[in-house]
Design an enzyme around this catalytic site. Sequence first.
Site, PDB file in Angstrom:
ATOM      1  N   LYS A 263      56.454  -5.664  -7.310  1.00 34.26           N
ATOM      2  CA  LYS A 263      56.392  -6.674  -6.256  1.00 34.26           C
ATOM      3  C   LYS A 263      57.767  -7.324  -6.094  1.00 34.26           C
ATOM      4  CE  LYS A 263      53.593 -10.699  -4.794  1.00 34.26           C
ATOM      5  NZ  LYS A 263      52.568 -11.688  -5.200  1.00 34.26           N
TER       6      LYS A 263
ATOM      7  N   SER B 287      49.004 -12.561  -1.704  1.00 32.15           N
ATOM      8  CA  SER B 287      50.293 -12.187  -1.176  1.00 32.15           C
ATOM      9  C   SER B 287      50.757 -10.794  -1.595  1.00 32.15           C
ATOM     10  CB  SER B 287      51.349 -13.191  -1.648  1.00 32.15           C
ATOM     11  OG  SER B 287      51.486 -13.156  -3.056  1.00 32.15           O
TER      12      SER B 287
ATOM     13  N   SER C 112      46.741 -13.818  -5.779  1.00 33.27           N
ATOM     14  CA  SER C 112      47.518 -12.754  -5.122  1.00 33.27           C
ATOM     15  C   SER C 112      47.490 -11.397  -5.798  1.00 33.27           C
ATOM     16  CB  SER C 112      48.966 -13.187  -4.959  1.00 33.27           C
ATOM     17  OG  SER C 112      49.038 -14.177  -3.963  1.00 33.27           O
TER      18      SER C 112
HETATM   19  N1  GLN Z   1      46.601 -17.076  -1.077  1.00 31.62           N
HETATM   20  C1  GLN Z   1      47.261 -17.868  -2.061  1.00 31.62           C
HETATM   21  C2  GLN Z   1      48.312 -18.718  -1.400  1.00 31.62           C
HETATM   22  O1  GLN Z   1      48.554 -18.501  -0.267  1.00 31.62           O
HETATM   23  C3  GLN Z   1      47.781 -16.945  -3.088  1.00 31.62           C
HETATM   24  C4  GLN Z   1      49.144 -17.184  -3.568  1.00 31.62           C
HETATM   25  C5  GLN Z   1      49.501 -16.365  -4.735  1.00 31.62           C
HETATM   26  O2  GLN Z   1      48.672 -16.081  -5.586  1.00 31.62           O
HETATM   27  N2  GLN Z   1      50.778 -16.040  -4.808  1.00 31.62           N
HETATM   28  O3  GLN Z   1      48.880 -19.587  -1.975  1.00 31.62           O
END
Ligand code: GLN
Length: 507
Positions: free
Chosen positions: A79, A154, A178
């Site tokens: 990532k 994400s 995420s």
């Molecule tokens: N959907 C969550 C957010 O927007 C997830 C973020 C994450 O885990 N990096 O903050």
Amino acid sequence: MTDLTRLSAAALSEKLAKGDVSSVEATRAHLDRIAAVDGDVHAFLHVSDHALDVAADIDRRRAAGDELGPLAGVPLAIKDVLVTTDMPSTSGSRILEGYMSPFDATVVARSRAAGLVPLGKTNMDEFAMGSSTEHSAYGPTHNPWDLDRVPGGSGGGSAAAVAAFEAPLALGSDTGGSIRQPAHLTGTVGVKPTYGGVSRYGAIALASSLDQVGPVTRSVLDAGLLHDVIGGHDHRDSTSLTDVWPSFAEAARDGARGDVLKGLRVGVVRELPDSGFQAGVSASFRASLALLEANGAEIVEISAPHFEYGVAAYYLILPAEASSNLAKFDSVRFGMRVTPSGNATVEDVMAATREAGFGDEVKRRIILGTYALSAGYYDAYYGSAQKVRTLIQRDFDAAFEAVDVITTPSAPTTAFRLGERVDDPLQMYLNDVTTIPANLAGVPGISIPSGLAEEDGLPVGIQFLAPVREDARLYRVGAALETLLEDAWGGPLLDRAPALTTRGGVS
Ligand code: GLN
């Protein structure tokens, strides 16, 4: 000859160890797959131009009789939130376009030391803010099950890369879901380790009290193998636990073999309303509960009355921490610089750079975070959110007195269409309702595929949560259920994905 991209990392590593296949062959197969499908999937932001050299080096070392770890020679997608010395690290943001880090994130360094072969950097919502990968500054990733749908976020890039057989393994980060929510949406496996269990050194910080790095794979065993490589104490991360961890691969093997489900107390949260969940998600979840019960588990209703405030608390704590973490992107130290014409002051340059370099979602959260932290509002917003966080931690403590694991669907719906929710932040935030409590409490979580939703044929995931430090329990339980489900399906869920027919016609 077997299609090397269809093998699990565990199966590939056996072939590599036996000399049936070389790392160069395995790496080339994945690079070819990326070349064939990634124009449409867009899982990668950058593909390594020297992966084959790295693979050749591993092959040479193996031929020379070097002692190599179990994943040596297996390709890995990374990532883009994780910094790398040999590839750009952008965290999905324009402000870091082309940024080259002077050091590797610890998880990357450990992966390299274990002989894994980095294939490239995967797409993500900008600075890991989002649930669909549509907030990437470089365009969205598409779900391999249906290219018109999102892969989650994400970490949509890592999940899609693994689901599209572009990589057997990937690294992700999970601040509010995420890793687990994209796993749910793509029919893959994702693990958020115990907070502090995996080093965050070199993970571009989103919200430091919530961020965790973890594995993204197609099987529980593969996740365990990768977790064994990246986990453990790191003196460079002040939040890193000094625990000596058991082998998570062993735990997964144990779970797949044994009878861990007998007498296992599985908690189901009474307050999670059925109504917020898509029918096919609830049905798949209930079917998994029935299967667990039929194999000796005891399903216990537990009360976690504060879970429902998790999303609200998270979307105050996260922006507050993010606004502070992102202050370092000031046009001086990292990445892009925009100089307005005329007699621009440092503040003018900073403002112009941040205006051009940050996307809308990032700006929204910086504004929210600075507001929540400002004098006069701190107690009302940030302070209250932290109190809710404590209440959620207490809910977990009380629940784990009565049960060994807690289970929920990993997300409320299956993959939604690109564009459907991107302009509706609240809808996007509500995706995280079942994943966020684990981040707020620091407990580990795993998402594994539980089936397909009847109404749309798209994958659904089931999540298990365990007490802090009990990650191994998740691997045991996850592997046990995975084995039962795959026996029933006649193979992995991803084997039932429609052939990936890209717009170029390749499948
Ligand atoms: N959907 C969550 C957010 O927007 C997830 C973020 C994450 O885990 N990096 O903050």
